[in-house]
Design a protein around this motif. Sequence first.
Motif, PDB file in Angstrom:
ATOM      1  N   SER A 143       0.830  -1.204   0.000  1.00  0.00           N
ATOM      2  CA  SER A 143       0.000   0.000   0.000  1.00  0.00           C
ATOM      3  C   SER A 143       0.866   1.256   0.000  1.00  0.00           C
ATOM      4  N   LEU A 144       1.887   1.258   0.814  1.00  0.00           N
ATOM      5  CA  LEU A 144       2.777   2.410   0.906  1.00  0.00           C
ATOM      6  C   LEU A 144       3.565   2.607  -0.385  1.00  0.00           C
ATOM      7  N   GLN A 145       4.121   1.513  -0.929  1.00  0.00           N
ATOM      8  CA  GLN A 145       4.946   1.633  -2.125  1.00  0.00           C
ATOM      9  C   GLN A 145       4.122   2.079  -3.329  1.00  0.00           C
ATOM     10  N   GLN A 146       2.923   1.517  -3.476  1.00  0.00           N
ATOM     11  CA  GLN A 146       2.079   1.914  -4.602  1.00  0.00           C
ATOM     12  C   GLN A 146       1.672   3.381  -4.487  1.00  0.00           C
ATOM     13  N   SER A 147       1.424   3.842  -3.274  1.00  0.00           N
ATOM     14  CA  SER A 147       1.075   5.248  -3.074  1.00  0.00           C
ATOM     15  C   SER A 147       2.241   6.158  -3.457  1.00  0.00           C
ATOM     16  N   VAL A 148       3.424   5.791  -3.032  1.00  0.00           N
ATOM     17  CA  VAL A 148       4.606   6.597  -3.368  1.00  0.00           C
ATOM     18  C   VAL A 148       4.849   6.591  -4.876  1.00  0.00           C
ATOM     19  N   ASP A 149       4.672   5.454  -5.509  1.00  0.00           N
ATOM     20  CA  ASP A 149       4.865   5.377  -6.960  1.00  0.00           C
ATOM     21  C   ASP A 149       3.905   6.320  -7.691  1.00  0.00           C
ATOM     22  N   LEU A 150       2.643   6.328  -7.269  1.00  0.00           N
ATOM     23  CA  LEU A 150       1.668   7.225  -7.879  1.00  0.00           C
ATOM     24  C   LEU A 150       2.012   8.684  -7.610  1.00  0.00           C
ATOM     25  N   LEU A 151       2.431   8.963  -6.385  1.00  0.00           N
ATOM     26  CA  LEU A 151       2.829  10.328  -6.034  1.00  0.00           C
ATOM     27  C   LEU A 151       3.966  10.800  -6.945  1.00  0.00           C
ATOM     28  N   GLU A 152       4.967   9.970  -7.102  1.00  0.00           N
ATOM     29  CA  GLU A 152       6.133  10.387  -7.885  1.00  0.00           C
ATOM     30  C   GLU A 152       5.795  10.543  -9.365  1.00  0.00           C
ATOM     31  N   LYS A 153       4.755   9.868  -9.830  1.00  0.00           N
ATOM     32  CA  LYS A 153       4.337  10.015 -11.225  1.00  0.00           C
ATOM     33  C   LYS A 153       3.451  11.235 -11.440  1.00  0.00           C
ATOM     34  N   TRP A 154       2.522  11.501 -10.508  1.00  0.00           N
ATOM     35  CA  TRP A 154       1.471  12.471 -10.774  1.00  0.00           C
ATOM     36  C   TRP A 154       1.566  13.772  -9.980  1.00  0.00           C
ATOM     37  N   ASN A 155       2.231  13.772  -8.831  1.00  0.00           N
ATOM     38  CA  ASN A 155       2.248  14.986  -8.021  1.00  0.00           C
ATOM     39  C   ASN A 155       2.948  16.121  -8.761  1.00  0.00           C
ATOM     40  N   GLY A 156       2.244  17.227  -8.936  1.00  0.00           N
ATOM     41  CA  GLY A 156       2.794  18.372  -9.648  1.00  0.00           C
ATOM     42  C   GLY A 156       2.541  18.357 -11.144  1.00  0.00           C
ATOM     43  N   HIS A 157       1.794  17.357 -11.636  1.00  0.00           N
ATOM     44  CA  HIS A 157       1.520  17.251 -13.072  1.00  0.00           C
ATOM     45  C   HIS A 157       0.804  18.502 -13.590  1.00  0.00           C
ATOM     46  N   ASP A 158       1.121  18.887 -14.817  1.00  0.00           N
ATOM     47  CA  ASP A 158       0.529  20.057 -15.475  1.00  0.00           C
ATOM     48  C   ASP A 158       0.709  21.300 -14.613  1.00  0.00           C
ATOM     49  N   ASP A 159       1.970  21.546 -14.268  1.00  0.00           N
ATOM     50  CA  ASP A 159       2.339  22.747 -13.514  1.00  0.00           C
ATOM     51  C   ASP A 159       1.569  22.855 -12.201  1.00  0.00           C
ATOM     52  N   GLY A 160       1.342  21.703 -11.554  1.00  0.00           N
ATOM     53  CA  GLY A 160       0.734  21.687 -10.229  1.00  0.00           C
ATOM     54  C   GLY A 160      -0.777  21.564 -10.219  1.00  0.00           C
ATOM     55  N   ARG A 161      -1.414  21.463 -11.409  1.00  0.00           N
ATOM     56  CA  ARG A 161      -2.876  21.308 -11.420  1.00  0.00           C
ATOM     57  C   ARG A 161      -3.297  20.023 -10.726  1.00  0.00           C
ATOM     58  N   ILE A 162      -2.476  18.975 -10.823  1.00  0.00           N
ATOM     59  CA  ILE A 162      -2.752  17.709 -10.151  1.00  0.00           C
ATOM     60  C   ILE A 162      -1.742  17.531  -9.021  1.00  0.00           C
ATOM     61  N   GLN A 163      -2.255  17.207  -7.835  1.00  0.00           N
ATOM     62  CA  GLN A 163      -1.402  16.946  -6.677  1.00  0.00           C
ATOM     63  C   GLN A 163      -1.797  15.608  -6.054  1.00  0.00           C
ATOM     64  N   TYR A 164      -0.879  15.028  -5.346  1.00  0.00           N
ATOM     65  CA  TYR A 164      -1.163  13.751  -4.677  1.00  0.00           C
ATOM     66  C   TYR A 164      -1.528  14.002  -3.223  1.00  0.00           C
ATOM     67  N   ALA A 165      -2.439  13.165  -2.706  1.00  0.00           N
ATOM     68  CA  ALA A 165      -2.784  13.186  -1.283  1.00  0.00           C
ATOM     69  C   ALA A 165      -2.814  11.746  -0.787  1.00  0.00           C
ATOM     70  N   PHE A 166      -2.062  11.435   0.241  1.00  0.00           N
ATOM     71  CA  PHE A 166      -2.145  10.097   0.842  1.00  0.00           C
ATOM     72  C   PHE A 166      -3.555   9.912   1.408  1.00  0.00           C
ATOM     73  N   SER A 167      -4.136   8.722   1.172  1.00  0.00           N
ATOM     74  CA  SER A 167      -5.559   8.535   1.443  1.00  0.00           C
ATOM     75  C   SER A 167      -5.864   7.248   2.214  1.00  0.00           C
ATOM     76  N   PRO A 168      -5.409   7.134   3.470  1.00  0.00           N
ATOM     77  CA  PRO A 168      -5.865   6.013   4.294  1.00  0.00           C
ATOM     78  C   PRO A 168      -7.373   6.128   4.509  1.00  0.00           C
ATOM     79  N   ARG A 169      -8.107   5.032   4.315  1.00  0.00           N
ATOM     80  CA  ARG A 169      -9.576   5.146   4.277  1.00  0.00           C
ATOM     81  C   ARG A 169     -10.141   5.680   5.590  1.00  0.00           C
ATOM     82  N   PHE A 170      -9.945   4.955   6.661  1.00  0.00           N
ATOM     83  CA  PHE A 170     -10.266   5.426   7.996  1.00  0.00           C
ATOM     84  C   PHE A 170      -9.568   4.504   8.985  1.00  0.00           C
ATOM     85  N   VAL A 171      -9.622   4.870  10.257  1.00  0.00           N
ATOM     86  CA  VAL A 171      -8.840   4.141  11.261  1.00  0.00           C
ATOM     87  C   VAL A 171      -9.184   2.656  11.259  1.00  0.00           C
TER      88      VAL A 171
END
Length: 444
Positions: free
Chosen positions: A166-194
Amino acid sequence: MANLLIRNAEIITMNGDGDILTGDIFIENDRISAIGPDLNPPQVDKIIDATNRTIIPGFIQTHIHLCQTLFRGKGDDLELLDWLKKRIWPLEASHDEESIYYSAMLGIGELIQSGTTTIVDMETVHHTDHAFQAIAESGIRALSGKVMMDKGDEVPFPLQEKTSDSLQQSVDLLEKWNGHDDGRIQYAFSPRFVISCTEELLREVRNLSEQYKVKVHTHASENLGEIEIVQAETGMRNVVYLDHLGLANERLILAHCIWLDEEEKRIIHDRGVHVSHCPGSNLKLASGIAETPDMLKLDISVSLGADGAPCNNNLDMFNEMRLAALIQKPIHGPTAMDARTVFRMATIGGAKAVGMEKDIGSLEVGKKADLAILDLNNFHVYPSFDVDPISRIVYSATRADVETTIINGKIVMENRIMRTVDKDIVLPEANRSIQRLLKRANLR
């Protein structure tokens, strides 16, 4: 990008002085370059005549599930935990790459049509890359992330994750998409709930959020049964537990927060946590009514979101604003949630939640050109004489009044014609996708 001049509109700025002007807006590339009467910029590629129209900042919805748009009408008349276990988790577990893409496109089309320009989105466990692809193609501004679920015996097998995966896949997505299109797309870590996350995962999310300086988006204190489970497992209430783990800070966006005690409200205030109020979802799932007037009195950051289509059943900010205002009045009095307070939550309040109040949430020179043009010339919003324009929008207007939507300086809908989401493709593909998922989940 083209330079765009919008002429002769009523402009609800939502700036610090709350100015409402009549005049023009000049957009250069992706930002507002000038606001005022009779502008005459040297180079204009397109002119929009907005005579008798109202321009507002684009709505910012701080809690959305694009992956659930296909499930509209499939989870009616259930409370939260049954809704998850009997309908939503089995359907999410049945998603494939194509269904995720069209679920996102279906939701984004609805959001753009109703004047929403920015969302905080929580996807499901798998195929999140295809939701990001839809976000990228559509032009909407978004913080999004794959949902994280590494705990729970009643979770369908396809949604069960190993913590490390779960952690590695989240980081992989973050590194691909965070900041895309001059920051229009950002990543947010999304644990569902406790309930669905181990302490190990939540602690590591805290560390990764700090390392990458990105938001964490999760649910908290939505349902009394959920709170009982969290207390039984941790000995603490939701927000106290999240604070214990070091997650309660200005990067945390908490959806719902209906059942908070005074200690939890204090933590949210003191740590700068942001609350996303979702009145439509809270009512439909019989979860309760959040104490938003109390939170606002405590200077807690509160914004609005529609949540997901199967618990609402639409993604319409006009509906959320009206509900947010009305549900408090029988309890706290008619002035408890006035129109301007609610409109701030839908615009600049959302901008503060996503940490972009210097760029979006109001119409000011230098800010991003995220806005909606409304046609308020119809029976249901008249008479207009001597009526507060913001009151007209919150209490009388509907999403059908949105004529044009502009995001990042780009026209994504003009005169109700979608530019970036093809309705003729998305609607039939949505039907084909849900038919496939229902069969796969054995829920028909």
